[in-house]
Every structure is written in structure tokens, then in C-alpha cells.
Design a protein around this motif. Structure first.
Motif, short mmCIF file in Angstrom:
data_model
loop_
_atom_site.label_atom_id
_atom_site.label_comp_id
_atom_site.label_asym_id
_atom_site.label_seq_id
_atom_site.Cartn_x
_atom_site.Cartn_y
_atom_site.Cartn_z
N PRO A 193 0.79 -1.23 0.00
CA PRO A 193 0.00 0.00 0.00
C PRO A 193 0.83 1.29 0.00
O PRO A 193 0.24 2.37 -0.13
CB PRO A 193 -0.75 -0.11 1.33
CG PRO A 193 0.24 -0.79 2.24
CD PRO A 193 1.02 -1.74 1.36
N LEU A 194 2.16 1.23 0.14
CA LEU A 194 2.89 2.48 0.43
C LEU A 194 2.79 3.53 -0.66
O LEU A 194 2.85 4.72 -0.39
CB LEU A 194 4.36 2.18 0.76
CG LEU A 194 4.59 1.40 2.06
CD1 LEU A 194 6.08 1.20 2.31
CD2 LEU A 194 3.96 2.13 3.26
N PRO A 208 3.51 10.62 14.59
CA PRO A 208 3.81 9.33 15.24
C PRO A 208 2.82 9.02 16.36
O PRO A 208 2.43 9.90 17.13
CB PRO A 208 5.22 9.53 15.79
CG PRO A 208 5.82 10.59 14.92
CD PRO A 208 4.69 11.48 14.49
N GLY A 209 2.40 7.74 16.40
CA GLY A 209 1.56 7.29 17.51
C GLY A 209 0.09 7.65 17.42
O GLY A 209 -0.67 7.40 18.35
N THR A 210 -0.35 8.22 16.30
CA THR A 210 -1.76 8.67 16.25
C THR A 210 -2.65 7.79 15.37
O THR A 210 -3.82 8.10 15.18
CB THR A 210 -1.85 10.13 15.73
OG1 THR A 210 -1.32 10.17 14.38
CG2 THR A 210 -1.08 11.08 16.62
N GLU A 211 -2.10 6.68 14.80
CA GLU A 211 -2.91 5.89 13.86
C GLU A 211 -4.16 5.34 14.53
O GLU A 211 -5.27 5.47 14.02
CB GLU A 211 -2.06 4.76 13.27
CG GLU A 211 -2.84 3.88 12.29
CD GLU A 211 -1.96 2.83 11.59
OE1 GLU A 211 -0.85 3.19 11.13
OE2 GLU A 211 -2.38 1.66 11.51
N GLU A 212 -3.95 4.72 15.70
CA GLU A 212 -5.07 4.04 16.33
C GLU A 212 -6.16 5.01 16.78
O GLU A 212 -7.35 4.76 16.55
CB GLU A 212 -4.56 3.23 17.53
CG GLU A 212 -5.27 1.91 17.69
CD GLU A 212 -4.65 1.11 18.82
OE1 GLU A 212 -5.39 0.76 19.75
OE2 GLU A 212 -3.42 0.86 18.77
N THR A 213 -5.74 6.10 17.38
CA THR A 213 -6.75 7.06 17.84
C THR A 213 -7.48 7.68 16.64
O THR A 213 -8.69 7.91 16.70
CB THR A 213 -6.11 8.20 18.67
OG1 THR A 213 -5.03 8.75 17.90
CG2 THR A 213 -5.56 7.69 19.98
N SER A 241 -0.81 -0.06 9.52
CA SER A 241 -0.10 -1.13 10.25
C SER A 241 -0.54 -2.55 9.90
O SER A 241 0.30 -3.45 9.92
CB SER A 241 -0.18 -0.89 11.77
OG SER A 241 -1.50 -0.70 12.17
N PRO A 242 -1.82 -2.83 9.55
CA PRO A 242 -2.17 -4.22 9.21
C PRO A 242 -1.44 -4.73 7.97
O PRO A 242 -1.43 -5.94 7.71
CB PRO A 242 -3.68 -4.17 8.95
CG PRO A 242 -4.16 -2.90 9.54
CD PRO A 242 -3.00 -1.95 9.51
N PRO A 251 5.67 0.38 10.03
CA PRO A 251 5.52 1.51 9.11
C PRO A 251 5.21 2.76 9.90
O PRO A 251 4.87 2.68 11.09
CB PRO A 251 4.33 1.09 8.25
CG PRO A 251 3.51 0.22 9.15
CD PRO A 251 4.48 -0.48 10.05
N PRO A 252 5.30 3.94 9.28
CA PRO A 252 4.86 5.15 9.98
C PRO A 252 3.37 5.06 10.31
O PRO A 252 2.64 4.30 9.67
CB PRO A 252 5.12 6.26 8.96
CG PRO A 252 5.23 5.58 7.63
CD PRO A 252 5.76 4.21 7.92
N ALA A 253 2.94 5.82 11.31
CA ALA A 253 1.50 5.91 11.57
C ALA A 253 0.86 6.44 10.30
O ALA A 253 1.35 7.40 9.70
CB ALA A 253 1.24 6.86 12.73
#
Lengths: 472, 472
Positions: free
Chosen positions: A259-260, A412-417, A433-434, A443-445
């Protein structure tokens, strides 16, 4: 056999179709019981029209009165209904749970999110129904009788000739009709290919560090190991192929990494083909969206560099519709027989569909459709880039201007939220991330945004919803 | 992107589609070389129309004269042609061997025998093109947009609902839509099923003593053993299933044994289902031609006796056309998930085809077609029986009056010579002996006659040829 005059939308079942097993001499009771059982068990659905008593009596070799009496009894019991002019029918029951033949279509659909930016499909509302139907009609009318029989396991010759012309012209593929195998979808083609490779003694097929788990799963399902290639600042590091002693194949999305979203740099395009030449391996080129590039820097398929060492895999799933189940492979000579041997007992697209697609390609309708969709997706991508720049300065749109999706790199760190916020706002979208394969660095967020997925009318709302949920 | 006005049958290739890689400053020479190479290598086929010099110049960001000069040079060299009003095109070369894009369709077809009585296909000339096209048009017009996407791996809900209604009515199948899986042909369905059984721990799947090698091969390909059931004067001896300790499945053509042509006697129908119940096994019911019975003694599907222990497998390959690749399974609950898990990455019929078939079934067009073909095949079978009695008294027509084929039993020891005589007379027909499975006793000398195969106009000649070659 004297077929009665039937109205097509309301025909009675035929006596011989009822499969009533009548035993013994108590014919009327037996008939009542058999019909009751057929209705109760769901073999005769509510509303089904029964044969006339005269005609069923003739089929059963009994007196008409016997059948008429049995019908009357069942009407009295509520199993059947009888109305002047409408014949005898199976009654509708009060409890719908009793009716196993309730069509699935009437079940409530699962609640859909309001906005859909999940990648994988093109804008389905833009499927060119009228043009496709025209091609189908022409193809079906002109088809020789033999087209309706069991065909060449490689697919119809007409379609392979049209694909050879198209792929050479549009993707720089070195395509001869006899090297093309038409298959029902990319995944199905990859399945055949993976088995053929395994049978030729290939042990491992390398995969990119980020990609669809389904594809690695298909390779593994055929018994192949799937070592994961490393990555660096310039994308997938194909130089590492030389260190994989058992590796005989590499699955690549060279034109537009999924997907990148990057393109394999020119020196790595050369390097991966050189590896295949030196090692006797093959590159499996997944050219899923090669027709869609918006920056004027279109690169042809890797396959053109060495048709004997690269398998080209293409599909109409992104350019037209996944529902057509149309895909194709252009194979090195050494693989044709192995793939065809596997394909012959498997599913293949229907001959009318193949002929329709050949007509669709040959008439220029495919070129016109791809051109129209290219324009539309390009516009959407431009709007996405502009909207993100305006509303979410902390987010970056990655990858080349191409395809049906874009990766948005988040702080960084905000994908899930972000995904949780999206779900709350009724926006369906995937994180990056999946797509990470085991052993690949995180991968980056990020979000994988399928900007082609909505219809034209749904797109502005979806884009707005996306901007609302991006971290500011 | 400004699409030029194109005639659909004669459009130029687009500049961006040419994939010319131009390096350095010698643009004109580079362009000449790139185009020459594209023609020589076959990427640009003879007759292909090139973009106008103005438009290609714009695409390449160069002066129009540079392109015009390059075209002129290639015209001079004979690679291209230029004619007023027809634009610049790739020249036709003298030696057709130089053109790798010669369509396969133009290759000479292999010499066909004059008469074809090989079994396996219906009368393809009778495919109901107009009715099918009407159903396809209606279905495509009414389809929701989502129908063009990736669909339910079991197949479209509309088709499963229509099949449930039809199979219950016509074949006595206990069919719920959620237990039906639509698949691209019988062999493909059997492949999915065999793998699902193997994964559930089934070790052996018994086969009838006479049958298609392809089917046993599919079971074996999934890792199943294929013990062969014994036979006696009444057909396949299913009582022997109880002695096969590892056997968890049995593939049966119960309604019309293929190829021998008998129907499984009622007590054996019960016995095979009883075996499945007692042992936890499943019966795989191959109901390939169940709609075609001509003696009024139609028996419903075995599946009706116990839907949890019998898998029903049906197909449109005999009733409509193999080229449609449409088949279906009705599964016990315990097998649905296993089969679907396998199917999702494989080929499936296209969504428009599935919707068209649902419409074809629901409108009554399928019933009408089956009825018409039943009448036609029944007449042919009657003519076959009469002709054999009149011209070949030493030959016997075996099996029940049903289906699309009949077995002719010949005097002992005459199968091979009869086949040789047939070949000499231009008659394609198969012997019975290739259908013998290992360990089965040799079948009688015989021919398997596919009387459904010829068109109506070819049938009388084929029957006459058959009578000529039968031993007198």
C-alpha cells in the motif's frame, strides 16, 4: 410432452416436478400428507402455484376428484389457498420464521458506515453499464456455437488476442496470445501460478515488506515459503534477493507499491530482473492499477524488460469492476503448461464474459472508460492533497500521483486514535499497520485512503469526514 | 486531459501509452530508435495508428517538427505509412512470421470429424441466446452498484434464493439459500469440497466403479484416497461402504449413473444415506443431468432424504451450456464454512452472470428451455433406440430413458474395432472401457453415445453414421 400455456411470472409447478411419493391405496390421504410435508419442510414455498387438479390427476394416474378433495382438505387446514382465477397456491404462513425459503435479499443489511474510503475497489457507481451491455450483446450475437462449450483452459482466443494488443500498447508488455492465461480474478491466477511454481521445485517466493496478507497466504497455501524483503529509504530493497538461497520467485508491485504508494526506482527495476536472470527465478509482477498514473511519468511494465523471467499479472478489478472476475497473466514459456494443467479443472470466466471483454477492448470502450476514470481519480487525488494541506498540516500525502489510493502519514503514535475517531464519525478507512509483514519494521503511523471507492456524489462528504478526523 | 474525438474502430494510440523512453538531447534520433524498436519487437502491431505529431509532441514536451521529422524518417524506412486522412500507422510487414501479434483466431482450426457423438455437452446450437440476453440486460440494468464489487463468496443472494426455489420444486432438494454455494463449474465445486473434507479429517472418498477419471483425480488431488466400490447386476454395490473403515465420503451419480446409465435402486438409495448417518460420512451427489428423464419416473435428489448427510451438486453445463461456468452446491451446515473459506480466494462466476441466471430462473425462461430440450433429447433417444433395433440387432441400448447420453452394448470383443471403424467414417464417439476405474471388472464392450451433442441439423447424419459402423 404438451407444455401448457404459462405466464412466465406466475407459472404453476408441474406435477412431475413435485416428486410426491405416494404409497399404498389410500391415495387421497397419501397426497394430503405428501403435500403437507412438502409445504412444512419448505420444498414448496409460500405463493407457489400448484398444478390444476385435472393435470395433477393425469400425472398421478388417479381420478380428478381424488386430487380436488385433497386440495380442499389442505385449503381447509390452512396449508393452501384457492381463489377463482388464481388457482391453488401454497398459503403464506403467519410466522416468517417457519419459511426457510425467505430470500436472503429481504434480510436487513448490516448497518453500513456513512462514508467509505476503504481501498480495494473502484467507483462502482461508474461501471459503464450501457457500454458493457452493448459489448455483451454484440459478443453473444456473434459468438460461434462452440463458444458455449468447454473451452481452451487459457481462455478464449479472441480475448487473448485483444489483450495482447492492449497490453503491448498501454503497458509495454511483451504479450503473445499463446502466453496469456485468462483467469477469474488476480487471487485465483496467483493460486494457479503458486502451485505451478511449487511443482517446478521453487521453495520460496519473496514478498515485499508491506502488502496484502491474502497474497502471501496464497503463496504459503501452495507450500511456498514467503521470506520478507528488507526496506530502506528508497523502498523495497531487492538487492537482498541475492542472499536468499532458496528463493525462486518474488512478488512485486513495481509500478505502484501497495500500500505504500511508491514506484520501484529504475536501478531496482533493473536489479530485480537481473536477479531473476542470474538465479533462474521469476518476478511475479502484480500490475493491479498500472493504467492509473497522473503525473505524466507512466512507466511500462517490468515484464517488458524480460518476458521470460517476469510474469505479468493484470486485472479488470480496478479499471472496471471486481464483480466481473476478469484477470489475466502473461507467462514465460516455461510456465504456460504448468499453469494451464492446474487451471483446466478450476473456475474460469464464462465464455460470453470473455467475448464481451474482447469486444469491449477492441471497440475502444475500455480505453474511453479508463481515460474517464483516470481524469476522475486524478481530480479526487488533487482534492485530497489540497484538503489535507489546508485542514491537517501535520498529515502528509505519500507516494506517487497514481492509482486508486493514497497513504496519509500521520504524526507518530496517532494511527489508532485516528481510526477510532473515524469510526465514531461513521468513516470507514484502514490504517497502515495491518499491511506490515512479519520481520518488516513498523511503518509510519498512517491511513490507507481509497479515494476511488465512493461514488462521485458521496466523495465530497467522505473527504470532508476524513479531514474532520485527521489529527490537527 | 482532453480526449480527442476518436472513431471507436480506428483510434490512435495515446502518446502516454507508447512508453517511449527518450534519453539525452538527440530527441529526434531517440524517438526514431524507440519507435523502430517498438515495431520490431511487436509492441506496436501492424496497422496501429500513431498519435498526431502535434499531440505526441505535446506529450513529450518537444517541438512538433521533431516528431514530424522522426515519423517521416520511419515512413522512408518502411516502418510506418502515412496517408492523407488516415494518419500515420505502423506498416504491414511482408513476412507475417515477423508479427508476433497475429491473432490466434486466424490460425487454421484442427480438422474436425464430420460427426460428433462424444458425450459431455448439450446441443450448443440450441443455446437460448435471445432469452439469455434478455435476462442479462434486465439483471444488469436492475443490479445495485454493490453488485459490481467483491461479493459474498457463496455467490449472489438473488441467485441463491432463485436456486433454492427451483431445486426444491424441480429436484426435491431441501435447499436453503444460506446453504448454497455458487461455483464456476462442477469440477471447481468438487475441488473446494474435496479440500474442505480433507481438512475435516476425511481420509477416503469412495467412487463408483465406472466414471470420469477427472473426478477421481480431483479427489486424489486434494489428498483423499479413492477406494472403488464393487458392482453387481443391480449397479454400484453401496453396501460395501460399511467395510471401508477410513471412508468418509462417497461420490455418486445416483439418479443416472455416468456412464452406465442406470438409476440407483430405491433400497440402495436408502442404504447409502443410512451409511452416511451411521458413519458420519457424507454422500456427494453429482446430479449432472437430473432434469432430463423421459419415462415419467423422475426421482428427486438423494439429498432430500437427509440434507445434513448429502451434498447436492448441480450445474447448468448440461441444461444450458458449459461455457457459462455455472454450478452450485447445497451443503450440510457442517461443511458451509469450510467450503466458503476455500472459495473466497478462488474463481467464482461473475456477478452479472449470477444475476442474469437468477433472472433466467425466476422468469421461467429456464423451465421453458429445459422443457424444450427434454422434448428434443427424448425424441433423439427414441430415434436412436429405433435405429439400433432396425440396423444393428446385435447391439443393445442400455440404461434408463434419461439424460444426454446412452450406452450401446456391443457383441463381446468388438469395442475397439467399432471405434476404429467409426474413426474411419469420420464419427467421433467414445468407448466404455476408458471409464473403468482400477479394480472394477471390465465393462461390456460398448459405446457411450452423446446424442445431445450434435445440432438438430447434424443429428440425422450422425445417427446414420453410427448405424453404419455398428457391428451387424
Amino acid at each position: 410432452m404438451n407444455a401448457p400455456e404459462l405466464r412466465t411470472d406466475d407459472r404453476p409447478v408441474l406435477g412431475s416436478d413435485l416428486h410426491l411419493e405416494l404409497r399404498g391405496t389410500r391415495l387421497r390421504a397419501g397426497l394430503v400428507e405428501a403435500l403437507r410435508e412438502a409445504v412444512r419442510g419448505g420444498r414448496l414455498a409460500a405463493g407457489t402455484r400448484l398444478p390444476s387438479s385435472r393435470s395433477l390427476a393425469a400425472d398421478l394416474g388417479t381420478a380428478r376428484n381424488t386430487v380436488a378433495d385433497a386440495y380442499a382438505e389442505l385449503v381447509a387446514e390452512g396449508w393452501l389457498t384457492a381463489r377463482q382465477g388464481s388457482g391453488t397456491r401454497v398459503a403464506r404462513r403467519a410466522d416468517p420464521g417457519d419459511r426457510p425459503h425467505r430470500p436472503l435479499a429481504s434480510l436487513p443489511a448490516p448497518a453500513a458506515p456513512s462514508h467509505n474510503l476503504v481501498t480495494g475497489a473502484p467507483d462502482l457507481a461508474s461501471f459503464p453499464r450501457a457500454d458493457w451491455l452493448r459489448a455483451y450483446r454484440r459478443a453473444l450475437t456473434a459468438a460461434p456455437d462452440e463458444a458455449f462449450g468447454y473451452g481452451d483452459p487459457r481462455g478464449r482466443a479472441e480475448l487473448r488476442a485483444a489483450l495482447a494488443e492492449y497490453l503491448a500498447r498501454a503497458r509495454g508488455v511483451h504479450a503473445r496470445p499463446e502466453r496469456i492465461v485468462v483467469c477469474a480474478g488476480f487471487a485465483y491466477g496467483l493460486t494457479l501460478l503458486a502451485r505451478a511454481l511449487r511443482e517446478r521445485g521453487v521453495r520460496d517466493a519473496a514478498v515485499e515488506p508491506y502488502g496484502l496478507e491474502l497474497h502471501a497466504g496464497i503463496l504459503a497455501g501452495a507450500g511456498l515459503g514467503t521470506p520478507v524483503l528488507p526496506t530502506d529509504g528508497r523502498g523495497t530493497d531487492v538487492g537482498a534477493l541475492g542472499d536468499l538461497a532458496d528463493c525462486g520467485a518474488a512478488l512485486m508491485t513495481a509500478a505502484h507499491q501497495f500500500p505504500l504508494g511508491g514506484a520501484l526506482p529504475p536501478d531496482r527495476r533493473t536489479a530485480v530482473v537481473d536477479w531473476a536472470r542470474a538465479s533462474g527465478g521469476v518476478v511475479l509482477e502484480d500490475d493491479y492499477d498500472g493504467e492509473f498514473r497522473y503525473d505524466g511519468k507512466s512507466v511500462g511494465a517490468l515484464q517488458g524488460l524480460d518476458p521470460e523471467r517476469v510474469v505479468y499479472l493484470g486485472t479488470a478489478s480496478k479499471s472496471l469492476a471486481p464483480g466481473l472476475r476478469l484477470a489475466w497473466m502473461v507467462l514465460p514459456e516455461e510456465l504456460v503448461d504448468g499453469v494451464v494443467a492446474r487451471g483446466s479443472v478450476h473456475g474460469a470466466p464464462s465464455a460470453p464474459d470473455q467475448l464481451a471483454f474482447a469486444e469491449f477492448l477492441g471497440s475502444g470502450a475500455y480505453d474511453r472508460h479508463v481515460r474517464a476514470m483516470r481524469l476522475r481519480y486524478r481530480r479526487r487525488r488533487d482534492q485530497l492533497v489540497a484538503a489535507v494541506a489546508a485542514h491537517a498540516p501535520a498529515t502528509r500525502v505519500g507516494g506517487i500521483a497514481a492509482g486508486l489510493h493514497a497513504v496519509l502519514t500521520l504524526p507518530p503514535g496517532t494511527e489508532e486514535t485516528t481510526l477510532r475517531t473515524a469510526a465514531r464519525h461513521g468513516l470507514a478507512v484502514e490504517g497502515l499497520s495491518p499491511y506490515r509483514r512479519p520481520t518488516a519494521p513498523p511503518p509510519p503511523a498512517g491511513l490507507v485512503v481509497g479515494y476511488a471507492t465512493p461514488s462521485d456524489s458521496a466523495w465530497p462528504g467522505a473527504l470532508e469526514a476524513l479531514c474532520r478526523v485527521l489529527p490537527s
